[in-house]
Design a protein around this motif. Structure first.
Motif, PDB file in Angstrom:
ATOM      1  N   ASN A  49       0.807  -1.219   0.000  1.00  0.00           N
ATOM      2  CA  ASN A  49       0.000   0.000   0.000  1.00  0.00           C
ATOM      3  C   ASN A  49       0.840   1.269   0.000  1.00  0.00           C
ATOM      4  N   THR A  79      -5.006  -3.984   7.683  1.00  0.00           N
ATOM      5  CA  THR A  79      -4.077  -3.587   6.648  1.00  0.00           C
ATOM      6  C   THR A  79      -3.149  -2.512   7.193  1.00  0.00           C
ATOM      7  N   GLU A  95      -5.295   6.107   7.928  1.00  0.00           N
ATOM      8  CA  GLU A  95      -5.120   5.852   6.500  1.00  0.00           C
ATOM      9  C   GLU A  95      -3.903   6.524   5.886  1.00  0.00           C
ATOM     10  N   PRO A 127     -17.470  12.496   2.529  1.00  0.00           N
ATOM     11  CA  PRO A 127     -17.535  11.112   3.018  1.00  0.00           C
ATOM     12  C   PRO A 127     -17.065  10.100   1.988  1.00  0.00           C
ATOM     13  N   GLU A 128     -17.341  10.375   0.725  1.00  0.00           N
ATOM     14  CA  GLU A 128     -16.996   9.397  -0.304  1.00  0.00           C
ATOM     15  C   GLU A 128     -15.533   9.471  -0.729  1.00  0.00           C
ATOM     16  N   ASP A 129     -14.797  10.436  -0.227  1.00  0.00           N
ATOM     17  CA  ASP A 129     -13.396  10.569  -0.613  1.00  0.00           C
ATOM     18  C   ASP A 129     -12.522   9.553   0.108  1.00  0.00           C
ATOM     19  N   GLN A 130     -11.820   8.756  -0.660  1.00  0.00           N
ATOM     20  CA  GLN A 130     -10.785   7.918  -0.069  1.00  0.00           C
ATOM     21  C   GLN A 130      -9.500   8.736   0.033  1.00  0.00           C
ATOM     22  N   ILE A 131      -8.772   8.566   1.119  1.00  0.00           N
ATOM     23  CA  ILE A 131      -7.441   9.155   1.232  1.00  0.00           C
ATOM     24  C   ILE A 131      -6.464   8.037   0.895  1.00  0.00           C
ATOM     25  N   ARG A 132      -5.822   8.129  -0.270  1.00  0.00           N
ATOM     26  CA  ARG A 132      -4.963   7.026  -0.703  1.00  0.00           C
ATOM     27  C   ARG A 132      -3.524   7.196  -0.248  1.00  0.00           C
ATOM     28  N   LEU A 158     -13.538   5.954  -6.688  1.00  0.00           N
ATOM     29  CA  LEU A 158     -12.927   4.887  -7.461  1.00  0.00           C
ATOM     30  C   LEU A 158     -12.405   5.379  -8.801  1.00  0.00           C
TER      31      LEU A 158
END
Ligand SMILES: [Zn+2]
Lengths: 222, 338
Positions: free
Chosen positions: B159, B210, B255, B299-304, B320
């Motif tokens: 990751n 993870t 994250e 809310p829908e934002d992923q922090i990558r 996505l």
């Protein structure tokens, strides 16, 4: 289809809770795809409908998470970690490790919840599947058709554990679908009057799971 | 944290430099309850100036691409992620625009997930999310070369990766259940040559968990992640032994982590409402919750990925199929960019 397109704090009208804190959270906002929430709603309704009247109504369902930011099904909004099902007078607690609880009635209740989950979700990873799931049940809708698959460890450990808890089969729960497991599964299907084609016919497999759950929730063997 | 006894053995290490500016913040929609009171802490100071440098401030997502990870060192910036055509890698040219590189042997790879940079060397990981990650390297050339999996030795999904003192590398991620594809165990791998990695330990005691990110500063390495019980943070000096950090990480996912001028900042979400959360630490071992401003994180934002570019902390993420890049400004808030 966004992973978080639905946000909700009940499933099937039953409140969600979060127990993994010092002070349990009595409100939990889960997020998932709309299609996945529909399946959770159906699962919740099954839990209410299948239970005998003596259980009382479903009060809440505790989860350890639905959508979370990690790869695969949780990250896709297509997974749900189940910690506890609470009826007014009974509970099933994967969180406590009810799959190996000392009372058979408790283990049977776990089998029932496990079986009802499998009517809606192809992948149910339970306490027998691996060490990561000894304290919760993971449900996701990957994995294809809702039929029994002898090649899936997630299916075979469930059948082995069910046979042990429901007909005292005395099987080793190792996930290997050998002759003893096959015979025990056949016995359970016969006693529930289900034809043997559960690997091909989703309707039959779901009927098997429903009848199994009805017996298990009433603490009756097969 | 309920596993303070966990200790992860590792090899040697040093540290990476690039101090960072930082701040944290967040934003949040939602009402929803938190499990502990938010503690307002002094905002970590931005390193040199109080505003982002031109390079970081001007960063946007590449046209038609989704960034999954960004790394910067010595004035260079590289990024990896995906386009409609599959895995993609970019670097920022002198004009400030992203230039896409060719990836060898990547036709069947949907995305790259992690990248690190040290001197002329780039190390990147990607894959299909199910099988072990594959690795690409670049040493100044325009084509990123694939490295044979037998040489790499990665047995899980990477990751995040970072360079340590320019001559060592540490990658973090997880091992994947072969049937359902869910992560069931965190994993750390280290390398002295940027080619061949070895696992630090076979068991990180994460339940369906993870490891999401890694950051280094001074002599300290911090690894963050989460599992069924909430956030998990470990730190190590000299990469020889990781031990669980203490902090209010329950009911949260951790994250991302980045080094700051004052230590470290970690970011994540509340498990019950996806509210953005932040924690700060001077030493990587003891953490406090930091006050998070409402802002541009949905809310829908992923922090990558969270990383430091020109002394400014940036985060990349999004949904996505859409890319969002945030910069931290004035040490106070995420500013959402394209
Ligand atoms: Zn799960």
């Amino acid at each position: 289809m966004a992973a978080t397109e639905r946000a909700y704090r009940t499933i099937g009208g039953v409140p969600l809770r979060y127990l993994r804190t010092e002070r349990p959270l009595t409100q939990y906002y889960a997020r998932s795809t709309a299609e996945f929430e529909d399946k959770l709603d159906a699962f919740s309704q099954d839990l209410a409908e299948a239970a005998p009247r003596s259980y009382g109504p479903l009060l809440y369902i505790a989860t350890a998470g639905a959508y979370v930011n990690k790869p695969k099904y949780h990250g896709l909004g297509r997974a749900f970690d189940l910690d506890l099902v609470r009826w007014e007078h009974k509970r099933c607690s994967p969180l406590r490790g009810d799959h190996e609880y000392r009372w058979r009635a408790t283990r049977r209740r776990y089998i029932a919840v496990d079986a009802l989950a499998r009517r809606r979700f192809k992948y149910v990873l339970d306490g027998w599947y691996n060490g990561a799931h000894r304290d919760h049940m993971h449900l996701d809708d990957g994995g294809g058709a809702l039929v029994f698959n002898a090649g899936y460890r997630s299916d075979t450990v469930f059948v082995q554990a069910s046979a042990n808890v429901m007909i005292n089969a005395g099987l080793v729960v190792d996930g290997l679908y050998g002759p003893k497991t096959r015979r025990a599964f056949a016995t359970m299907k016969d006693r529930l009057e289900i034809a043997h084609r559960v690997s091909r016919d989703a309707r039959l497999y779901r009927a098997f799971l429903w009848r199994l759950a009805l017996r298990a929730l009433r603490n009756k063997g097969l | 944290m309920n596993d303070s006894g966990d200790r992860l053995r590792a090899g040697r290490r040093t540290l990476c430099g690039a101090a960072c500016a930082l701040v944290l913040l967040g934003c949040g929609p939602a009402s929803g309850q938190t499990t502990q009171d938010v503690i307002a802490l002094p905002t970590p100071r931005v390193q040199a100036a109080s505003s982002p440098s031109a390079g970081a401030a001007d960063l946007r997502s590449p046209d038609g691409g989704v960034l999954h990870s960004v790394a910067a060192a010595d004035g260079r910036i590289v990024g990896v992620g995906a386009t409609a055509g599959g895995a993609a890698a970019w670097s920022v040219g002198s004009d400030g625009a992203w230039t896409q590189h060719r990836l060898a042997a990547a036709a069947d790879v949907p995305q790259l997930d992690a990248v690190a940079l040290a001197g002329p060397s780039v190390v990147a990981f990607g894959g299909d999310g199910q099988r072990p990650s594959r690795m690409w390297v670049a040493d100044g050339g325009t084509t990123w070369q694939a490295v044979d999996a037998d040489v790499v030795g990665i047995d899980g999904r990477v990751n995040a990766v970072t360079a340590v003192s320019g001559d060592r590398w540490i990658a973090v991620g997880d091992r994947v259940d072969p049937e359902g594809g869910e992560s069931y165990q965190g994993a750390i791998w280290i390398s002295e040559d940027g080619r061949s990695f070895t696992p630090v330990t076979s068991d990180l005691a994460l339940a369906e968990g993870t490891l999401s990110d890694v950051a280094t500063t001074g002599d300290t390495v911090v690894v963050v992640g989460f599992d069924i019980n909430g956030g998990k943070v470990w730190s190590a000096d000299d990469m020889s032994a990781f031990s669980a950090a203490t902090g209010p990480f329950e009911a949260a996912t951790v994250e991302g982590v980045a080094a700051t001028n004052d230590g470290f900042v970690a970011v994540g979400r509340g498990i019950a409402d996806l509210r953005p959360l932040a924690w700060t630490s001077e030493d990587g071992r003891r953490w406090q919750r930091a006050d998070v401003e409402a802002g541009d994180v949905r809310p829908e934002d992923q922090i990558r990925d969270v990383s430091t570019v020109d002394g400014v902390v940036i985060a990349v993420g999004g949904s996505l199929d859409s890319s969002v890049l945030w910069t931290l400004e004035d040490g106070l808030r995420w500013r959402r960019r394209s």
